[in-house]
Design a protein around this motif. Sequence first.
Motif, PDB file in Angstrom:
ATOM      1  N   ASP A  63      -2.367   9.390 -12.975  1.00  0.00           N
ATOM      2  CA  ASP A  63      -3.229   9.027 -11.855  1.00  0.00           C
ATOM      3  C   ASP A  63      -4.655   8.901 -12.372  1.00  0.00           C
ATOM      4  O   ASP A  63      -5.107   9.691 -13.211  1.00  0.00           O
ATOM      5  CB  ASP A  63      -3.170  10.099 -10.772  1.00  0.00           C
ATOM      6  CG  ASP A  63      -1.943   9.980  -9.875  1.00  0.00           C
ATOM      7  OD1 ASP A  63      -1.129   9.062 -10.098  1.00  0.00           O
ATOM      8  OD2 ASP A  63      -1.799  10.815  -8.954  1.00  0.00           O
ATOM      9  N   GLU A  64      -5.385   7.918 -11.882  1.00  0.00           N
ATOM     10  CA  GLU A  64      -6.720   7.672 -12.417  1.00  0.00           C
ATOM     11  C   GLU A  64      -7.684   8.818 -12.152  1.00  0.00           C
ATOM     12  O   GLU A  64      -8.498   9.167 -13.015  1.00  0.00           O
ATOM     13  CB  GLU A  64      -7.302   6.379 -11.829  1.00  0.00           C
ATOM     14  CG  GLU A  64      -8.701   6.094 -12.333  1.00  0.00           C
ATOM     15  CD  GLU A  64      -9.342   4.865 -11.708  1.00  0.00           C
ATOM     16  OE1 GLU A  64     -10.540   4.626 -11.999  1.00  0.00           O
ATOM     17  OE2 GLU A  64      -8.672   4.155 -10.947  1.00  0.00           O
ATOM     18  N   SER A 118      -1.429  -1.037  -5.264  1.00  0.00           N
ATOM     19  CA  SER A 118      -2.607  -0.577  -4.527  1.00  0.00           C
ATOM     20  C   SER A 118      -3.001   0.867  -4.834  1.00  0.00           C
ATOM     21  O   SER A 118      -3.666   1.522  -4.025  1.00  0.00           O
ATOM     22  CB  SER A 118      -2.404  -0.740  -3.011  1.00  0.00           C
ATOM     23  OG  SER A 118      -2.297  -2.095  -2.660  1.00  0.00           O
ATOM     24  N   LYS A 119      -2.631   1.374  -6.011  1.00  0.00           N
ATOM     25  CA  LYS A 119      -3.003   2.727  -6.408  1.00  0.00           C
ATOM     26  C   LYS A 119      -3.521   2.688  -7.841  1.00  0.00           C
ATOM     27  O   LYS A 119      -2.998   1.952  -8.681  1.00  0.00           O
ATOM     28  CB  LYS A 119      -1.811   3.674  -6.297  1.00  0.00           C
ATOM     29  CG  LYS A 119      -2.132   5.148  -6.510  1.00  0.00           C
ATOM     30  CD  LYS A 119      -0.896   5.998  -6.232  1.00  0.00           C
ATOM     31  CE  LYS A 119      -1.202   7.485  -6.326  1.00  0.00           C
ATOM     32  NZ  LYS A 119      -1.678   7.900  -7.653  1.00  0.00           N
ATOM     33  N   THR A 179      -4.330  -0.972 -11.824  1.00  0.00           N
ATOM     34  CA  THR A 179      -3.949  -0.773 -10.431  1.00  0.00           C
ATOM     35  C   THR A 179      -2.544  -1.323 -10.246  1.00  0.00           C
ATOM     36  O   THR A 179      -2.270  -2.468 -10.611  1.00  0.00           O
ATOM     37  CB  THR A 179      -4.923  -1.483  -9.472  1.00  0.00           C
ATOM     38  OG1 THR A 179      -6.248  -0.996  -9.701  1.00  0.00           O
ATOM     39  CG2 THR A 179      -4.546  -1.217  -8.026  1.00  0.00           C
ATOM     40  N   THR A 205      -2.372  -5.286  -5.851  1.00  0.00           N
ATOM     41  CA  THR A 205      -2.553  -4.840  -4.467  1.00  0.00           C
ATOM     42  C   THR A 205      -1.784  -5.829  -3.597  1.00  0.00           C
ATOM     43  O   THR A 205      -1.083  -6.706  -4.106  1.00  0.00           O
ATOM     44  CB  THR A 205      -4.037  -4.832  -4.060  1.00  0.00           C
ATOM     45  OG1 THR A 205      -4.513  -6.191  -4.006  1.00  0.00           O
ATOM     46  CG2 THR A 205      -4.878  -4.038  -5.043  1.00  0.00           C
ATOM     47  N   HIS A 207       5.999  -0.715  -0.734  1.00  0.00           N
ATOM     48  CA  HIS A 207       5.538   0.159  -1.819  1.00  0.00           C
ATOM     49  C   HIS A 207       6.658   1.112  -2.225  1.00  0.00           C
ATOM     50  O   HIS A 207       6.930   1.295  -3.425  1.00  0.00           O
ATOM     51  CB  HIS A 207       4.321   0.958  -1.356  1.00  0.00           C
ATOM     52  CG  HIS A 207       3.786   1.917  -2.372  1.00  0.00           C
ATOM     53  ND1 HIS A 207       2.681   1.644  -3.147  1.00  0.00           N
ATOM     54  CD2 HIS A 207       4.200   3.155  -2.755  1.00  0.00           C
ATOM     55  CE1 HIS A 207       2.435   2.657  -3.955  1.00  0.00           C
ATOM     56  NE2 HIS A 207       3.345   3.595  -3.734  1.00  0.00           N
ATOM     57  N   TYR A 228      -4.444   3.924 -11.670  1.00  0.00           N
ATOM     58  CA  TYR A 228      -3.897   4.716 -12.776  1.00  0.00           C
ATOM     59  C   TYR A 228      -4.753   4.483 -14.014  1.00  0.00           C
ATOM     60  O   TYR A 228      -5.549   3.540 -14.083  1.00  0.00           O
ATOM     61  CB  TYR A 228      -2.448   4.304 -13.066  1.00  0.00           C
ATOM     62  CG  TYR A 228      -1.526   4.467 -11.895  1.00  0.00           C
ATOM     63  CD1 TYR A 228      -0.855   5.668 -11.666  1.00  0.00           C
ATOM     64  CD2 TYR A 228      -1.326   3.421 -10.986  1.00  0.00           C
ATOM     65  CE1 TYR A 228      -0.005   5.824 -10.572  1.00  0.00           C
ATOM     66  CE2 TYR A 228      -0.497   3.570  -9.898  1.00  0.00           C
ATOM     67  CZ  TYR A 228       0.163   4.776  -9.690  1.00  0.00           C
ATOM     68  OH  TYR A 228       0.991   4.924  -8.598  1.00  0.00           O
ATOM     69  N   SER A 253       0.829  -1.201   0.000  1.00  0.00           N
ATOM     70  CA  SER A 253       0.000   0.000   0.000  1.00  0.00           C
ATOM     71  C   SER A 253       0.866   1.254   0.000  1.00  0.00           C
ATOM     72  O   SER A 253       1.983   1.247   0.529  1.00  0.00           O
ATOM     73  CB  SER A 253      -0.905   0.018   1.239  1.00  0.00           C
ATOM     74  OG  SER A 253      -1.698  -1.146   1.302  1.00  0.00           O
ATOM     75  N   PRO A 254       0.369   2.350  -0.591  1.00  0.00           N
ATOM     76  CA  PRO A 254       1.130   3.608  -0.581  1.00  0.00           C
ATOM     77  C   PRO A 254       1.562   4.006   0.824  1.00  0.00           C
ATOM     78  O   PRO A 254       0.785   3.911   1.780  1.00  0.00           O
ATOM     79  CB  PRO A 254       0.133   4.620  -1.161  1.00  0.00           C
ATOM     80  CG  PRO A 254      -0.720   3.803  -2.073  1.00  0.00           C
ATOM     81  CD  PRO A 254      -0.881   2.474  -1.371  1.00  0.00           C
ATOM     82  N   ARG A 291       8.430   0.963  -6.143  1.00  0.00           N
ATOM     83  CA  ARG A 291       8.253   2.049  -7.099  1.00  0.00           C
ATOM     84  C   ARG A 291       9.583   2.659  -7.550  1.00  0.00           C
ATOM     85  O   ARG A 291       9.592   3.526  -8.422  1.00  0.00           O
ATOM     86  CB  ARG A 291       7.318   3.126  -6.532  1.00  0.00           C
ATOM     87  CG  ARG A 291       7.902   4.011  -5.460  1.00  0.00           C
ATOM     88  CD  ARG A 291       6.811   4.873  -4.835  1.00  0.00           C
ATOM     89  NE  ARG A 291       7.381   5.923  -3.985  1.00  0.00           N
ATOM     90  CZ  ARG A 291       7.537   7.179  -4.362  1.00  0.00           C
ATOM     91  NH1 ARG A 291       7.155   7.564  -5.572  1.00  0.00           N
ATOM     92  NH2 ARG A 291       8.058   8.077  -3.532  1.00  0.00           N
TER      93      ARG A 291
END
Length: 430
Positions: free
Chosen positions: A67-68, A50-51, A47, A271, A20, A53, A14-15, A24
């Motif tokens: 970003d979504e 867990s983020k 995804t 995720t 995470h 797009y 998770s961010p 990244r």
Amino acid sequence: MLPQDRNTYLCDVSPGKPMHELLRRYWLPAGLSSDLPHPDSDPVRTTLLSKGYVMFRDSAGTVGILDENCCHRGASLALGRVEEGGIRCIYHGWKYAVNGSVLDMPSIEGPPTSGVRQPAYPVREAGGLIWVYLGPSEIQPPLPHYPFFDVSESCRYIGAPLINANFVQVLEGAIDSAHLGFLHADVHSRGVMAVSGDKPAVGQVKGQFITAKAPRIEVADAPWGFRYAALRDVKDADGNPVTQARVTAFFLPFCSNVTDEGSILLAMPVTSEWTIHYHVFWQEDPETGPAKLRQLVDFLGWNDPALQARERARLVHDISGTVGRGDNYRQDREAMRRKESFSGMGNVVIEDLAVTETMGAISDRTLEHLVASDAAVVRARRALLRNAQRVASGEAPEGLIDGPPPIAGQGFVTPEKPWQSWFSDWGGSV
């Protein structure tokens, strides 16, 4: 056994969480080039870690990943219109270029407000995949040059099933050689007979994983991860006793090269509980490659409609109605009783899906009882934990590869020619 707090540290992508922040820092596979088949094709929600797009291909054919949620009022850009060089939000019509700049704000008079941008990320297309870098721009690493970047589309196959399991247990299955003689006994009993030799390119001895089910594991660290050899005492094509080494390369953050025949696996976290497992196979010879690739794809069962449904599930993050727990992974108990199949599934990838998912979405490693053949699994966990801690303390992670990734190998070894001598890319001492 891994204490619960360490297991959470290892698996939570998770961010804001350490894993995470580690992941990244690498180039990540965000999807297939074929997901966006032509300029101005429909956008794709994806995804990663867990983020959410959105991926889209603009009118010039360039792929963008943003970003979504629209930076205006937060509506999903995956619902947007891809048109005339950008993606337009259907809520108020704001339109963005692949670099996140605002092209149009029709809900206000005059030109777009300066300084407003939709968060966008560096993207590369190579080898049939769309790659994205989500980390700090000032320390963006080079994209590793995978060998499948250099072959034609007809010489490359990419399978990408969605798996309801954490990326670590998917990765652990990929680098675990000890399960081959059991879970995959059906396919490996039909292994290929090889000519005797001592080079890594020499192929398999027929039935090696069936006749020698308890491999001796040797691991050698490298700056990008490690290689490990599963050593089995078997007989060559002439009936002579030999020691066969199957060498796997693990390289950060979640990649494995498990054979010398053109294969790389990437366990991409969607995720903490979902993973897309990219299987890339390729052949270098443009004349014989396509036929060999089709034979391999058929041999491994990638043409199975049940598995193809799992691959389609990747885009919707929903495996309901696909092969899974509902049909017990299509297990045929009658075939097992007739001794026609060990697992009752008859498909290598579905066998891996079954055991990985039935551990639970996040395996409880406090209940494990590890043995010597789990040495590579332990080493991979340590590498991930160590590097998450490195990034958390302000250091650069290991394994930022500039150039080709490490290769694997398979062949016969002797005391005079150990498997470590096959390779020259360790980057450090063996």
